[in-house]
Design a protein around this motif. Sequence first.
Motif, short mmCIF file in Angstrom:
data_model
loop_
_atom_site.label_atom_id
_atom_site.label_comp_id
_atom_site.label_asym_id
_atom_site.label_seq_id
_atom_site.Cartn_x
_atom_site.Cartn_y
_atom_site.Cartn_z
N SER A 1 0.90 -1.26 -0.08
CA SER A 1 -0.04 0.03 -0.16
C SER A 1 1.16 1.12 -0.17
N ASP A 2 1.70 1.16 -0.72
CA ASP A 2 2.82 2.51 -0.40
C ASP A 2 2.63 3.25 -1.39
N LEU A 3 2.40 3.19 -2.68
CA LEU A 3 2.32 3.03 -4.44
C LEU A 3 1.32 4.37 -4.20
N PRO A 4 2.60 5.48 -4.52
CA PRO A 4 1.82 6.81 -4.35
C PRO A 4 -0.07 7.08 -5.88
N ASN A 5 -0.35 8.03 -5.57
CA ASN A 5 -1.71 7.58 -6.01
C ASN A 5 -0.73 7.53 -7.87
N ALA A 6 -0.45 8.63 -7.79
CA ALA A 6 -0.15 8.92 -9.72
C ALA A 6 1.03 6.92 -10.57
N ALA A 7 1.67 6.96 -9.44
CA ALA A 7 2.30 5.24 -9.88
C ALA A 7 1.57 4.12 -9.73
N GLN A 8 0.47 3.92 -9.03
CA GLN A 8 -0.76 3.37 -9.25
C GLN A 8 -0.74 3.22 -9.62
N ARG A 9 -1.40 4.36 -10.77
CA ARG A 9 -2.72 4.81 -11.54
C ARG A 9 -1.56 3.92 -13.01
N SER A 10 -0.58 4.61 -13.14
CA SER A 10 0.11 4.06 -13.86
C SER A 10 0.46 2.51 -14.15
N ALA A 11 0.91 1.34 -13.02
CA ALA A 11 1.26 0.68 -12.73
C ALA A 11 0.27 -0.19 -12.91
N ILE A 12 -1.15 -0.23 -13.19
CA ILE A 12 -2.40 -0.30 -13.26
C ILE A 12 -2.62 0.17 -14.93
N GLN A 13 -1.98 0.67 -15.34
CA GLN A 13 -2.88 0.72 -16.82
C GLN A 13 -1.14 -0.29 -17.42
N GLY A 14 -0.39 -0.39 -17.16
CA GLY A 14 0.32 -0.92 -17.23
C GLY A 14 -0.01 -2.96 -17.83
N PHE A 15 -0.72 -2.60 -16.53
CA PHE A 15 -0.94 -3.98 -16.32
C PHE A 15 -1.62 -4.87 -16.70
N THR A 16 -3.12 -3.61 -17.58
CA THR A 16 -3.60 -4.28 -17.96
C THR A 16 -3.79 -4.66 -19.19
N ARG A 17 -2.62 -3.74 -20.21
CA ARG A 17 -2.20 -3.75 -21.51
C ARG A 17 -1.38 -5.01 -21.93
N VAL A 18 -2.49 -5.56 -21.84
CA VAL A 18 -1.57 -7.15 -23.19
C VAL A 18 -2.45 -7.12 -24.46
N HIS A 19 -1.81 -7.85 -25.15
CA HIS A 19 -2.44 -8.40 -26.30
C HIS A 19 -2.58 -9.60 -25.83
N ASP A 20 -2.64 -10.54 -24.90
CA ASP A 20 -3.25 -11.59 -24.78
C ASP A 20 -3.76 -11.88 -23.93
N THR A 21 -4.80 -11.99 -23.23
CA THR A 21 -5.08 -11.53 -22.19
C THR A 21 -5.63 -12.73 -21.29
N ALA A 22 -4.71 -13.65 -21.52
CA ALA A 22 -4.53 -15.15 -20.53
C ALA A 22 -3.68 -14.85 -19.64
N LEU A 23 -2.40 -13.44 -20.23
CA LEU A 23 -2.38 -13.36 -18.52
C LEU A 23 -2.87 -12.78 -17.59
N LEU A 24 -3.97 -12.02 -17.87
CA LEU A 24 -4.37 -11.70 -16.85
C LEU A 24 -5.70 -12.60 -16.51
N GLU A 25 -5.92 -13.85 -16.72
CA GLU A 25 -7.23 -15.19 -15.98
C GLU A 25 -6.88 -15.80 -15.30
N PRO A 26 -5.20 -15.20 -14.30
CA PRO A 26 -5.21 -15.70 -12.89
C PRO A 26 -5.35 -15.03 -11.68
N TYR A 27 -5.88 -13.90 -12.64
CA TYR A 27 -6.15 -12.82 -11.30
C TYR A 27 -7.48 -12.32 -11.65
N ALA A 28 -8.64 -12.95 -12.20
CA ALA A 28 -10.10 -12.46 -11.49
C ALA A 28 -9.94 -12.83 -9.67
N ALA A 29 -10.19 -14.47 -9.95
CA ALA A 29 -10.27 -14.70 -8.89
C ALA A 29 -10.00 -14.15 -7.35
#
Length: 850
Positions: free
Chosen positions: A747-775
Motif C-alpha cells: 500500500s505504499d505506491l503513490p496515487n500517480a504511480a499506482q495509476r500508471s502500474a494499473i494501466q501497464g498491468f492491463t495492457r496485454v495482447h494476450d488476455t491469458a496473462l490476466l486470467e489468474p487474476y480474476a479470482a
Amino acid sequence: MNLTRSEASVRSELLQVHSYDINLDLMRGERVFGSRTVIRFDAVQGASTFIDAVTDTVHRVSLNGVELDPSSVADGHRIALPDLAASNELVVDADMLYMNTGEGLHRFVDPVDGEVYLYTQFEVPDSRRVFAVFEQPDLKSTFRFTVTAPPHWDVISNSPTPEPVAAAAAGEEPARSTWSFEPTPVMSSYVTALIAGPYQAVRSELTSADGRTIPLGVFARRSLMQHLDAENIFKLTRQGFEFYEKQFGTPYPFEKYDQLFVPEFNAGAMENAGAVTFVETYVFRSRVPEATVERRAITILHELAHMWFGDLVTMKWWNDLWLNESFAEYMSTLAAAEATEFTQSWTTFASLEKSWAYRQDQLPSTHPIVAEIKDLDDVQVNFDGITYAKGASVLKQLVAWVGQEKFMEGVREYFSRHSWKNTELKDLLVELEKASGRDLTQWSSLWLETAGVNTLRPEFTVDEDGVITAFSIAQSAPEDYPTIRPHRLAVGFYDLDDEGRLTRVARMELDVDGERTEVPEALGQRRPALVLLNDDDLAYAKIRLDPASLRTSIRHLRHFADSLARTLVWGSAWDAARDGETPARNYVELIMQNIGEESDSSVVLVLLRQLAATLTFYVKPEDRQAMSDAVADSLLELSEAAGPGSDSQLQFIKAFATHARTDAQLDVVEAILTGTSVPEGLTVDQDLRWELLTSLVAGGRYGQEKIDAELAADSTATGQLAAAQARAAVPTAEAKADAWSAIVERSDLPNAAQRSAIQGFTRVHDTALLEPYAAKYFDSVREVWDSRTYEIAQQIVVGLYPSRLVSQDTLERTDAFLAELGDEIPSLRRLILENRDGVQRALRAQAVDR
C-alpha cells in the motif's frame, strides 16, 4: 469517516461558524505536520455536536477555556464537543499526516532536484485531514492561514501571499519563515487551499469589471518551468474573465487569481477560490494533440466559472453538486465557443462530454441529475457523467427552450441575491422562471428528477416523386426508466452539393413531446439524402438514422461540411454499436473509411478511443486478432497519408503504436524509436519515445533493460511514471505478478504511480496473462476498499476489474461477489455493478457482430 446528510442537517441547525484561525507547521519532518486551529462559532446553548479532524495525534482540545481529554473526545476522525455555550472558542492542536494519495495535504519529492512540493485537495471531505473543521458546505466561514515553512519556499493560499517573516529557530533547527495570510471571504472549507514548496511563477494582472486590479499567477515546479506556456494561459484567463463578468453581471469575487500545476493530481483541476490547482500533465513538455490543448482550455474556463458558481454561491448539500459542475461545464464550453479561438467547442462537447453522459445514463447505477446524496460515500462516486455532462446537456437544452439572454438574466439575479450564501436548486429555478416567464416545475420533474436517456427516430413517407407526405419523430425510453420527456430540437435535411459535400438544405426547430411528434414543416419538401434529428445538438437524446440516411452516412460521412453535424452522426453510429443494434465490425469499418479526413482533433481523439474499445470488447473474439492487426496496418497507412507534422499524423502514429503486435508492425515502431526511419514531419520527443517503447515492451520486443536505459535518460517524475507503466506491461507472468503485488498487496505506491502500474498491468495482447487474476481480484477487493483511501481504492476497484475477460464466467464471479457483499457498502457495490455492465454489454455486442 462518513458523514450523513441527516448529521450535517442537525449540525447546521445547531451552529453558526464565524472564523477559523489555522496555524500549520510544515517543519516537522516527512510524515506529519503540525495543525493548530482556533474556531469561533455560535451554537444552541447546552447542545452537543462534533468537529471533523482526521489526525495522527491530538495534543490538545480546549473548549471555552476548558481542557478536554483528547483520549476521551477524539477518535482520529471526529472530536466530540459537549455542552456548548451560545458563543464558543475551540482550540485543537494536533499532528496531521502528509498524504501520497492526492487527498488532504499531498507531499511529493521531485526526483530531479530533491525538493518537496505540497498541495491540498479537499473536495469532498478532506479539509479535515489538514485542520479541525465542520466539514460540510453550508457551514461557511472565514479562514485565516498562518504557515511555517522553509524560507526558500513559496506559499500560496486563497488570500494574497504576504511577505514571509523569518522565524526564530531553536538550537539545530533549520531556518524557517512564517507566512501570515489575511482572512478569506466567507467560503466553504472544501474550496480553501494551501500550496507550498519552491514553486516558480509567472505573474501578470488584469482589470476586473469593477475597476480593481486582479493579480494573476501561473505556477509550476522548478523542473517544469521551461515547458510552461504561461502567456497562453493568461490569454484564456483574460478572455474568460471578460466573458463571465459580462454574462453574470457580477465582478470577479476574490482578490487574486492563481493557477497552479501540481504533481500527482487525481483530477483535471480543482476550483479552490483564487488558487486553482491543475493536473501537471497540462504543462506540455512534449507535443500533444490539439485536442489536449483544447481540453486544457475548457478546463481553465471550467474552473474560472466555478469562482462564481460554486465558490461565491455554494450548494447547501452535495445533492446539488450537479449545479456546480453542470453549470461550469456548460459555461466553459459556451465561453470557449464565443470568446476564444476554440470556436468548434460544441463539436467537442457533443463528441466527448455527451458520449460520456449517454454511457453513464445507460449503466445500472444511473440516477437523476438531482441525485439523492445520503452521505459522503454517495457523493464520492457521484462525480460522474450524469453530474457533469448530462447536467450540462440539459442546461443547454433549457437555454434553447427559454433563450440564452433570458437564461443569463435569471443567472444574474441569482448571483445578486445569493452571493456568499448557500443555495438549493429551487433558488435558481425561481430566478429562471421570473426571467423567462416559463413554469419550470414540470421541466425540473422530467429532466432533473428522473433517470435514463430517450431515443429519437425519424418516421416518414414519400410519394413516387420523392416528396415527403408524412413526417414524425418517434420517442422511446428504456423499460427500466420509461419517462418520455419534452425536447427542444432541430431537424436538419442534408444533400450533396455540386462539390460533393453534404450540406444542410433545410432546418426545422420545434418542441418534441410524447411518443410521437408530427413535423408539419417537413411536408411537401423533397426527401433529402440524409435526415438528421437533433441537428445543432440542442437536445439530450440518442438519435437513430433511417435506413437511407444511414447508407448516405456510411458513404459520405467524411463529406459533411459541418463538423458538428458529422459528429452527431458519428455519435449515432457509436451508440448503435455499443447497444448491439449494429455489428461492431461495421463501426470499425466506418471509422477506418472516414477518420482520415476528419478535421477536428478532439473528434479524432474520441474516435480512436472508441475504435480501441470496439476492438477490445465488442468484436467477435475469434475475429479480434486479425481485425486488430488489419486496423494497425491501416492506421500506419493513415499516418503516412496525413500531412507531415500534422495533428492527425501524431494521433495516428500513437494509435498505431498502441495496436502494433506483429513482427512487421513492431519493426516499424522500433525504427521510429531508434531514429532509423522516422516519418517526415514527426518529432520523436520524450513522451512519444515512452509510448513507442511501451508498445515494444507490450509486444515482447523490449524488456527491463531497455526500460531502465530510457529512465536513465529521463529521470523526471513523468519518466518514472512512464517506466512504471512499461514495467507492468512486460508480457510475462513474473512481471504481472510483481505489478499485482505492488498495487494490491502493498500500500505504499503513490496515487500517480499506482495509476500508471494499473494501466501497464492491463495492457496485454494476450488476455491469458490476466486470467489468474480474476479470482484474486474478487478475493482482494473488499479488503482494498476497507483499508485504502477512496481515491486509491477506486483506482483499484475500477482499473483491475477483469473487464478484458469478457465471458459468462466473469459475470458469475461478479454476481457471487455482489451477493456476498449485499447492500453493506453501496458505493463499492455501485462501482462493481458498473464494471459488470461493461462485460454484459460486450457479450451482447459480440453476439450480433456477424
